[in-house]
Write a protein that holds these residues in place. Structure first.
Motif: not given
Length: 151
Positions: A74-78, A83-87
């Motif tokens: 529910s937190d768009s920054q989270a 997803y940035e970490v995964e990438q």
């Protein structure tokens, strides 16, 4: 909270194999070092509902472990951070992680020697009397880490 599986180790590294006799101990060690490496490379901003966690999953040949990133959808920054970490997850161990893996192997050898009474606990070097490897400088290379923190 949902999770994104990152893996048991960096993608281009070998990892403990499910079903091997030392899998439990080796996979716990690898996942912990990988979890700390991700936290070091991608620190979670204060207050962001995200955490790096180790998880166990069932498999035909026994349970396997992976490092995941747990986040509040529910937190768009989270969500964006997760997803940035995964990438961006690294393909190889960094110098600190390689040092920590070697430290854990050496600690395991000392612990075994004490259990088998080949060494007395007071003969174990102080650096291996703790449960965690030493805090290491972020920008040092592997050789520098070994020189300042001999194994």
């Amino acid at each position: 909270m949902p999770y994104i599986e990152i893996g048991p180790v960096p993608g281009e590294e070998n990892c403990a194999q499910v079903g091997s006799s030392d899998y439990t101990e080796a996979s716990l060690r690898e996942c912990e070092v990988f979890r700390r490496m991700l936290a070091r490379l991608f620190p979670v901003p204060a207050g962001l509902p995200v955490a790096y966690v180790g998880r166990t999953h069932p498999h035909d040949f026994g349970n396997y472990r992976e490092v995941s990133i747990r986040y509040d959808e529910s937190d768009s920054q989270a969500v964006e951070f997760a997803y940035e970490v995964e990438q961006s997850a690294p393909g190889e161990w960094d110098a600190i992680a390689r040092y920590e893996l070697a430290w854990y192997e050496r600690k395991q050898a000392y612990d075994l020697a004490v259990r088998e009474q080949r060494l007395r606990s007071e003969e174990v070097p102080p650096a291996f009397s703790t449960s965690d490897p030493p805090n290491l400088p972020m920008n040092a290379g592997f050789a520098e880490l070994l020189a300042s923190n001999p194994l």
